[in-house]
Design a protein around this motif. Structure first.
Motif, PDB file in Angstrom:
ATOM      1  N   LYS A 222      45.965 -13.442  28.020  1.00 49.67           N
ATOM      2  CA  LYS A 222      46.676 -12.632  27.022  1.00 49.67           C
ATOM      3  C   LYS A 222      45.912 -12.618  25.688  1.00 49.67           C
ATOM      4  O   LYS A 222      45.713 -11.571  25.085  1.00 49.67           O
ATOM      5  N   THR A 223      45.455 -13.771  25.251  1.00 45.79           N
ATOM      6  CA  THR A 223      44.829 -13.870  23.923  1.00 45.79           C
ATOM      7  C   THR A 223      43.309 -13.704  23.973  1.00 45.79           C
ATOM      8  O   THR A 223      42.691 -13.352  22.972  1.00 45.79           O
ATOM      9  N   GLY A 224      42.706 -13.998  25.119  1.00 45.06           N
ATOM     10  CA  GLY A 224      41.248 -14.040  25.183  1.00 45.06           C
ATOM     11  C   GLY A 224      40.718 -15.336  24.570  1.00 45.06           C
ATOM     12  O   GLY A 224      41.481 -16.163  24.075  1.00 45.06           O
ATOM     13  N   PHE A 225      39.407 -15.489  24.573  1.00 47.07           N
ATOM     14  CA  PHE A 225      38.772 -16.729  24.088  1.00 47.07           C
ATOM     15  C   PHE A 225      38.303 -16.632  22.637  1.00 47.07           C
ATOM     16  O   PHE A 225      37.828 -17.617  22.070  1.00 47.07           O
ATOM     17  N   THR A 226      38.419 -15.455  22.034  1.00 46.99           N
ATOM     18  CA  THR A 226      37.812 -15.261  20.706  1.00 46.99           C
ATOM     19  C   THR A 226      38.338 -16.231  19.661  1.00 46.99           C
ATOM     20  O   THR A 226      37.559 -16.802  18.891  1.00 46.99           O
ATOM     21  N   GLY A 227      39.660 -16.416  19.612  1.00 55.00           N
ATOM     22  CA  GLY A 227      40.228 -17.341  18.622  1.00 55.00           C
ATOM     23  C   GLY A 227      39.606 -18.717  18.724  1.00 55.00           C
ATOM     24  O   GLY A 227      39.145 -19.288  17.727  1.00 55.00           O
ATOM     25  N   GLY A 228      39.539 -19.245  19.943  1.00 52.85           N
ATOM     26  CA  GLY A 228      38.952 -20.571  20.150  1.00 52.85           C
ATOM     27  C   GLY A 228      37.473 -20.616  19.808  1.00 52.85           C
ATOM     28  O   GLY A 228      36.983 -21.580  19.201  1.00 52.85           O
ATOM     29  N   LEU A 229      36.737 -19.564  20.184  1.00 51.86           N
ATOM     30  CA  LEU A 229      35.301 -19.515  19.890  1.00 51.86           C
ATOM     31  C   LEU A 229      35.037 -19.415  18.392  1.00 51.86           C
ATOM     32  O   LEU A 229      34.010 -19.888  17.892  1.00 51.86           O
ATOM     33  N   ASN A 230      35.980 -18.817  17.656  1.00 51.24           N
ATOM     34  CA  ASN A 230      35.795 -18.671  16.208  1.00 51.24           C
ATOM     35  C   ASN A 230      35.772 -20.017  15.475  1.00 51.24           C
ATOM     36  O   ASN A 230      35.202 -20.113  14.385  1.00 51.24           O
ATOM     37  N   TYR A 231      36.366 -21.048  16.062  1.00 49.21           N
ATOM     38  CA  TYR A 231      36.262 -22.393  15.467  1.00 49.21           C
ATOM     39  C   TYR A 231      34.786 -22.809  15.421  1.00 49.21           C
ATOM     40  O   TYR A 231      34.297 -23.318  14.417  1.00 49.21           O
ATOM     41  N   TYR A 232      34.093 -22.584  16.545  1.00 53.36           N
ATOM     42  CA  TYR A 232      32.670 -22.948  16.630  1.00 53.36           C
ATOM     43  C   TYR A 232      31.825 -22.115  15.667  1.00 53.36           C
ATOM     44  O   TYR A 232      30.817 -22.586  15.148  1.00 53.36           O
ATOM     45  N   ARG A 233      32.249 -20.861  15.466  1.00 56.83           N
ATOM     46  CA  ARG A 233      31.478 -19.952  14.601  1.00 56.83           C
ATOM     47  C   ARG A 233      31.627 -20.301  13.125  1.00 56.83           C
ATOM     48  O   ARG A 233      30.979 -19.679  12.278  1.00 56.83           O
ATOM     49  N   ASN A 234      32.459 -21.278  12.830  1.00 52.87           N
ATOM     50  CA  ASN A 234      32.623 -21.730  11.446  1.00 52.87           C
ATOM     51  C   ASN A 234      31.984 -23.094  11.180  1.00 52.87           C
ATOM     52  O   ASN A 234      32.139 -23.634  10.089  1.00 52.87           O
ATOM     53  N   PHE A 235      31.259 -23.627  12.152  1.00 53.30           N
ATOM     54  CA  PHE A 235      30.632 -24.939  11.942  1.00 53.30           C
ATOM     55  C   PHE A 235      29.748 -24.950  10.688  1.00 53.30           C
ATOM     56  O   PHE A 235      29.854 -25.844   9.848  1.00 53.30           O
ATOM     57  N   ASN A 236      28.868 -23.955  10.562  1.00 51.59           N
ATOM     58  CA  ASN A 236      27.982 -23.927   9.394  1.00 51.59           C
ATOM     59  C   ASN A 236      28.745 -23.616   8.109  1.00 51.59           C
ATOM     60  O   ASN A 236      28.428 -24.148   7.038  1.00 51.59           O
ATOM     61  N   ARG A 237      29.732 -22.759   8.203  1.00 50.18           N
ATOM     62  CA  ARG A 237      30.565 -22.456   7.025  1.00 50.18           C
ATOM     63  C   ARG A 237      31.333 -23.715   6.599  1.00 50.18           C
ATOM     64  O   ARG A 237      31.432 -24.026   5.416  1.00 50.18           O
ATOM     65  N   ASN A 238      31.867 -24.448   7.572  1.00 50.41           N
ATOM     66  CA  ASN A 238      32.564 -25.703   7.244  1.00 50.41           C
ATOM     67  C   ASN A 238      31.613 -26.691   6.584  1.00 50.41           C
ATOM     68  O   ASN A 238      32.003 -27.423   5.675  1.00 50.41           O
ATOM     69  N   TRP A 239      30.366 -26.715   7.058  1.00 55.61           N
ATOM     70  CA  TRP A 239      29.357 -27.602   6.453  1.00 55.61           C
ATOM     71  C   TRP A 239      29.227 -27.297   4.957  1.00 55.61           C
ATOM     72  O   TRP A 239      29.159 -28.215   4.135  1.00 55.61           O
ATOM     73  N   GLU A 240      29.223 -26.009   4.611  1.00 52.02           N
ATOM     74  CA  GLU A 240      29.143 -25.618   3.187  1.00 52.02           C
ATOM     75  C   GLU A 240      30.418 -26.018   2.435  1.00 52.02           C
ATOM     76  O   GLU A 240      30.350 -26.575   1.341  1.00 52.02           O
ATOM     77  N   LEU A 241      31.558 -25.741   3.043  1.00 50.47           N
ATOM     78  CA  LEU A 241      32.838 -26.039   2.382  1.00 50.47           C
ATOM     79  C   LEU A 241      33.056 -27.536   2.191  1.00 50.47           C
ATOM     80  O   LEU A 241      33.725 -27.959   1.243  1.00 50.47           O
ATOM     81  N   LEU A 242      32.480 -28.348   3.071  1.00 48.22           N
ATOM     82  CA  LEU A 242      32.711 -29.791   3.038  1.00 48.22           C
ATOM     83  C   LEU A 242      31.793 -30.541   2.081  1.00 48.22           C
ATOM     84  O   LEU A 242      31.905 -31.760   1.951  1.00 48.22           O
ATOM     85  N   ALA A 243      30.924 -29.823   1.400  1.00 48.98           N
ATOM     86  CA  ALA A 243      29.974 -30.476   0.484  1.00 48.98           C
ATOM     87  C   ALA A 243      30.645 -31.466  -0.489  1.00 48.98           C
ATOM     88  O   ALA A 243      30.135 -32.566  -0.706  1.00 48.98           O
ATOM     89  N   PRO A 244      31.812 -31.130  -1.084  1.00 45.88           N
ATOM     90  CA  PRO A 244      32.424 -32.076  -2.021  1.00 45.88           C
ATOM     91  C   PRO A 244      32.866 -33.396  -1.382  1.00 45.88           C
ATOM     92  O   PRO A 244      33.085 -34.382  -2.082  1.00 45.88           O
ATOM     93  N   TRP A 245      33.011 -33.411  -0.046  1.00 42.24           N
ATOM     94  CA  TRP A 245      33.477 -34.633   0.637  1.00 42.24           C
ATOM     95  C   TRP A 245      32.324 -35.388   1.298  1.00 42.24           C
ATOM     96  O   TRP A 245      32.567 -36.310   2.067  1.00 42.24           O
ATOM     97  N   SER A 246      31.100 -35.025   1.003  1.00 40.74           N
ATOM     98  CA  SER A 246      29.956 -35.715   1.601  1.00 40.74           C
ATOM     99  C   SER A 246      30.040 -37.211   1.301  1.00 40.74           C
ATOM    100  O   SER A 246      30.183 -37.607   0.146  1.00 40.74           O
ATOM    101  N   GLY A 247      29.948 -38.023   2.346  1.00 38.92           N
ATOM    102  CA  GLY A 247      29.918 -39.474   2.151  1.00 38.92           C
ATOM    103  C   GLY A 247      31.279 -40.125   1.945  1.00 38.92           C
ATOM    104  O   GLY A 247      31.352 -41.347   1.780  1.00 38.92           O
ATOM    105  N   VAL A 248      32.354 -39.343   1.957  1.00 40.49           N
ATOM    106  CA  VAL A 248      33.687 -39.921   1.760  1.00 40.49           C
ATOM    107  C   VAL A 248      34.131 -40.637   3.038  1.00 40.49           C
ATOM    108  O   VAL A 248      33.943 -40.134   4.137  1.00 40.49           O
ATOM    109  N   GLN A 249      34.706 -41.817   2.881  1.00 43.06           N
ATOM    110  CA  GLN A 249      35.213 -42.555   4.038  1.00 43.06           C
ATOM    111  C   GLN A 249      36.623 -42.081   4.417  1.00 43.06           C
ATOM    112  O   GLN A 249      37.383 -41.646   3.557  1.00 43.06           O
ATOM    113  N   ILE A 250      36.930 -42.208   5.701  1.00 42.78           N
ATOM    114  CA  ILE A 250      38.283 -41.962   6.200  1.00 42.78           C
ATOM    115  C   ILE A 250      39.018 -43.301   6.176  1.00 42.78           C
ATOM    116  O   ILE A 250      38.600 -44.248   6.848  1.00 42.78           O
ATOM    117  N   LYS A 251      40.115 -43.378   5.431  1.00 37.65           N
ATOM    118  CA  LYS A 251      40.797 -44.667   5.234  1.00 37.65           C
ATOM    119  C   LYS A 251      42.035 -44.851   6.126  1.00 37.65           C
ATOM    120  O   LYS A 251      42.687 -45.883   6.090  1.00 37.65           O
TER     121      LYS A 251
END
Length: 318
Positions: A222-251
């Motif tokens: 019904k939905t196709g795979f595009t929605g799920g594949l779009n998560y992968y297509r944002n890996f590099n964009r997420n890398w840019e967005l996550l710059a402020p959290w570089s090196g932050v620990q998960i507590k």
């Protein structure tokens, strides 16, 4: 799926389908690719019976939840925004988090951005993805495994969808769900081919019935795979967005559970990262690492009794 209730909740500008059962502290389950709330069917029944409110959404782009058409609507901020709004709608400040595959990545982002909302985290399959400030995520994967590494193959909009359509939804789902091949999944250029599981058999494994497979197929046709594949297509964009959290620990307190045959755990240097001490540096409250013998990627389904016990024994301490 006895006693499981279904409803739609408006979150972060979309309508999200949620399956839930039980009363008590909330245990929130986040599925991965290419799955649905249904991946947690065993956990929902077991955890709700222990006095918890088990909640499993279809994530953005999946199942009966809205699937925005734009690739940029699937960044880490969008998905975590959906989850925070879902937690708000449940009327609680904090949840126990259980997540697998892409859900696990979203889980790490949630712990990074909003640790105040997570009491403890049971992470399956995908450990914390430490940000390399010098190399974008997909670029690093391409350098390691080449253009045919599955995440690199998923990048071009429409291409993988067309190749999946050639073999059909049932073939794709069965192929991915039944794969027991460790190491990086490499897909031949220009086709899905034998995909993730070159040894795919006609018979399903004991933990996956034809009825289970049919449920996944019906929803994903019904939905196709595009929605799920779009998560992968944002890996590099997420890398840019996550710059402020570089090196932050998960507590947040965490346990990590993976199968020894898991294609994620056995790729990208994750095994060395998990066992060599760097995982513990990034996640100082990592309480335990469990590697399940003879178990592959979909450990929440394949080894559900064991996973149920690990979840319950961890969260009952809080």
């Amino acid at each position: 799926m006895e006693g499981i209730k279904h409803r739609k909740i408006e979150v972060n500008g979309i309508n999200m389908h949620v399956a839930e059962k039980g009363e008590g502290p909330v245990v929130l389950f986040l599925h991965g690719f290419p799955e649905l709330w249904y991946s947690w069917r065993h956990q929902i029944q077991y955890i709700s019976a222990q006095g918890y409110h088990a909640v499993a959404p279809d994530l953005r782009g999946y199942g009966d939840t809205d699937a925005p058409s734009s690739i940029t609507s699937y960044t880490c901020f969008h998905i975590v925004g959906d989850i925070v709004a879902l937690i708000d709608s449940l009327g609680v400040d904090q949840v126990f988090l259980v997540a697998h595959d892409w859900g696990a990545l979203i889980g790490w982002y949630l712990c990074l951005f909003r640790p105040d909302r997570v009491k403890a985290y049971v992470c399956l399959s995908v450990p914390y993805l430490r940000r390399n400030p010098k190399v974008k995520t997909v670029d690093g994967m391409r350098a390691m495994y080449g253009d045919n590494y599955y995440i690199c193959r998923f990048q071009e909009p429409g291409e993988m969808e067309a190749q999946m359509a050639e073999v059909g939804t049932e073939y794709v789902l069965k192929n991915i769900l039944t794969s027991r091949k460790p190491g990086p999944p490499i897909l031949p250029k220009g086709k899905f081919g034998t995909g993730f599981n070159p040894d795919m058999s006609d018979t399903l494994p004991s933990w996956l019935t034809q009825e289970d497979l049919a449920y996944f197929v019906t929803k994903l046709e019904k939905t196709g795979f595009t929605g799920g594949l779009n998560y992968y297509r944002n890996f590099n964009r997420n890398w840019e967005l996550l710059a402020p959290w570089s090196g932050v620990q998960i507590k947040v307190p965490v346990i990590y559970i993976t199968g020894e045959l898991d294609s994620v755990y056995t790729s990208l240097g994750f095994e060395e990262y998990v066992q060599g001490g760097n995982f513990k540096k990034d996640v100082p409250n990592l309480e335990k690492v469990i590697v399940q013998k003879g178990v592959a990627h979909f450990n929440n389904e394949e080894a559900y009794d064991e996973i149920n016990n690990y979840i319950y024994n961890f969260i009952k301490k809080f």
